[in-house]
Design a protein around this motif. Structure first.
Motif, mmCIF file in Angstrom:
data_model
loop_
_atom_site.group_PDB
_atom_site.id
_atom_site.type_symbol
_atom_site.label_atom_id
_atom_site.label_comp_id
_atom_site.label_asym_id
_atom_site.label_seq_id
_atom_site.Cartn_x
_atom_site.Cartn_y
_atom_site.Cartn_z
ATOM 1 N N ALA A 98 4.197 35.766 40.347
ATOM 2 C CA ALA A 98 3.674 36.175 41.652
ATOM 3 C C ALA A 98 4.008 35.120 42.716
ATOM 4 N N GLY A 99 3.966 33.847 42.333
ATOM 5 C CA GLY A 99 4.335 32.786 43.261
ATOM 6 C C GLY A 99 5.786 32.887 43.694
ATOM 7 N N ILE A 100 6.659 33.205 42.742
ATOM 8 C CA ILE A 100 8.078 33.380 43.064
ATOM 9 C C ILE A 100 8.260 34.541 44.039
ATOM 10 N N LEU A 101 7.495 35.608 43.827
ATOM 11 C CA LEU A 101 7.630 36.800 44.662
ATOM 12 C C LEU A 101 6.972 36.652 46.039
ATOM 13 N N PHE A 102 5.828 35.953 46.104
ATOM 14 C CA PHE A 102 5.042 35.981 47.330
ATOM 15 C C PHE A 102 4.890 34.644 48.063
ATOM 16 N N ALA A 103 5.082 33.526 47.386
ATOM 17 C CA ALA A 103 4.913 32.229 48.058
ATOM 18 C C ALA A 103 6.073 32.010 49.020
ATOM 19 N N ASN A 104 5.782 31.291 50.096
ATOM 20 C CA ASN A 104 6.801 31.120 51.127
ATOM 21 C C ASN A 104 7.772 29.967 50.876
ATOM 22 N N THR A 105 7.462 29.077 49.933
ATOM 23 C CA THR A 105 8.385 27.972 49.634
ATOM 24 C C THR A 105 8.447 27.740 48.122
ATOM 25 N N ALA A 106 9.527 27.119 47.699
ATOM 26 C CA ALA A 106 9.679 26.778 46.281
ATOM 27 C C ALA A 106 8.647 25.740 45.857
ATOM 28 N N SER A 107 8.293 24.840 46.776
ATOM 29 C CA SER A 107 7.304 23.819 46.417
ATOM 30 C C SER A 107 5.923 24.446 46.197
ATOM 31 N N THR A 108 5.590 25.477 46.946
ATOM 32 C CA THR A 108 4.317 26.171 46.726
ATOM 33 C C THR A 108 4.324 26.854 45.367
ATOM 34 N N THR A 109 5.440 27.479 45.014
ATOM 35 C CA THR A 109 5.556 28.109 43.693
ATOM 36 C C THR A 109 5.416 27.059 42.593
ATOM 37 N N TRP A 110 6.025 25.902 42.765
ATOM 38 C CA TRP A 110 5.912 24.821 41.783
ATOM 39 C C TRP A 110 4.460 24.372 41.658
ATOM 40 N N MET A 111 3.768 24.243 42.769
ATOM 41 C CA MET A 111 2.366 23.817 42.734
ATOM 42 C C MET A 111 1.477 24.881 42.087
ATOM 43 N N ILE A 112 1.807 26.153 42.295
ATOM 44 C CA ILE A 112 1.075 27.234 41.617
ATOM 45 C C ILE A 112 1.250 27.094 40.110
ATOM 46 N N PHE A 113 2.482 26.846 39.676
ATOM 47 C CA PHE A 113 2.732 26.666 38.239
ATOM 48 C C PHE A 113 1.940 25.477 37.698
ATOM 49 N N VAL A 114 2.013 24.340 38.374
ATOM 50 C CA VAL A 114 1.320 23.131 37.909
ATOM 51 C C VAL A 114 -0.171 23.384 37.800
ATOM 52 N N TYR A 115 -0.762 23.932 38.850
ATOM 53 C CA TYR A 115 -2.211 24.153 38.838
ATOM 54 C C TYR A 115 -2.613 25.165 37.765
ATOM 55 N N PHE A 140 -4.907 28.203 49.141
ATOM 56 C CA PHE A 140 -4.075 29.336 48.755
ATOM 57 C C PHE A 140 -3.721 29.262 47.276
ATOM 58 N N ILE A 141 -3.319 28.094 46.809
ATOM 59 C CA ILE A 141 -2.909 27.918 45.414
ATOM 60 C C ILE A 141 -4.088 28.175 44.475
ATOM 61 N N ILE A 142 -5.238 27.609 44.777
ATOM 62 C CA ILE A 142 -6.411 27.800 43.927
ATOM 63 C C ILE A 142 -6.814 29.278 43.898
ATOM 64 N N SER A 143 -6.811 29.935 45.044
ATOM 65 C CA SER A 143 -7.160 31.353 45.111
ATOM 66 C C SER A 143 -6.148 32.204 44.348
ATOM 67 N N PHE A 144 -4.902 31.888 44.523
ATOM 68 C CA PHE A 144 -3.815 32.630 43.884
ATOM 69 C C PHE A 144 -3.958 32.593 42.367
ATOM 70 N N VAL A 145 -4.172 31.417 41.823
ATOM 71 C CA VAL A 145 -4.301 31.259 40.374
ATOM 72 C C VAL A 145 -5.595 31.910 39.879
ATOM 73 N N SER A 146 -6.650 31.817 40.660
ATOM 74 C CA SER A 146 -7.919 32.436 40.270
ATOM 75 C C SER A 146 -7.777 33.944 40.147
ATOM 76 N N ILE A 147 -7.052 34.559 41.061
ATOM 77 C CA ILE A 147 -6.835 36.004 40.994
ATOM 78 C C ILE A 147 -5.977 36.350 39.777
ATOM 79 N N ALA A 148 -4.924 35.592 39.529
ATOM 80 C CA ALA A 148 -4.042 35.858 38.387
ATOM 81 C C ALA A 148 -4.769 35.669 37.061
ATOM 82 N N GLY A 149 -5.737 34.770 37.017
ATOM 83 C CA GLY A 149 -6.442 34.475 35.767
ATOM 84 C C GLY A 149 -7.717 35.255 35.578
ATOM 85 N N PHE A 150 -7.952 36.248 36.394
ATOM 86 C CA PHE A 150 -9.192 37.019 36.330
ATOM 87 C C PHE A 150 -9.085 38.098 35.250
#
Length: 166
Positions: free
Chosen positions: A66-83, A11-21
């Motif tokens: 987008a992670g803040i708006l759509f991710a289900n946990t704060a840790s997922t949002t943090w991992m989206i930021f890191v990646y 999910f994180i890899i896909s999410f960032v790939s879409i945002a960076g397209f």
């Protein structure tokens, strides 16, 4: 890594790939300009670096919001930021275009092999020890940082040395 962690990882890899397209053909445009105007190497590489840095910053911002708006946990949002931060460090790879245009593949291949070996060992250690997926995501960022350091070294060793020799 269990099914739940693998799902989060994907999910994180896909999410960032879409945002960076956003950079559709900038790489091929940079290579074309380098081929057409070899006397403007520094300017073209510098412009490409700035464009890719701006895109990296945009990707980190868009993915995090987008992670803040759509991710289900704060840790997922943090991992989206890191990646997503790998996109900032990835911008240094514009130096590779110079080597491609001039068919200087050996130094870039050696760099790629060294970084791949180091990061493969890192990832094996992470998986073998059952560490959380954040470590794998950090691995992608470290991969780009090591590659960036290597590209800067190659730039100083080959490009600047070649220009001074002229």
């Amino acid at each position: 890594m269990g099914p739940e962690q693998y799902g989060t990882f994907s999910f994180i890899i896909s999410f960032v790939s879409i945002a960076g397209f956003t950079l559709f053909s900038v790489d091929s445009l940079i290579m074309k300009r380098l081929h057409e105007h070899p006397d403007q190497t520094k300017e073209i590489l510098g412009s490409g670096l700035i464009i890719k840095l701006i895109n990296g910053l945009f990707t980190v911002s868009a993915a995090t919001v987008a992670g803040i708006l759509f991710a289900n946990t704060a840790s997922t949002t943090w991992m989206i930021f890191v990646y997503s931060t790998f996109t900032i460090f990835q911008s240094i790879s514009v130096i590779d275009f110079y080597f491609r245009i001039h068919a200087l593949n050996k130094p870039v291949s050696i760099l790629g092999t060294i970084v791949t070996l180091i990061m493969s060992v890192f990832k094996i250690v992470v998986v073998a020890n059952g560490l959380p997926i954040i470590w794998l995501l950090f691995g992608y960022v470290i991969d780009q940082i090591l590659g960036g350091i290597g590209y800067i070294y190659l730039y100083k060793k080959y490009i600047i040395a070649l220009q001074l020799a002229k």
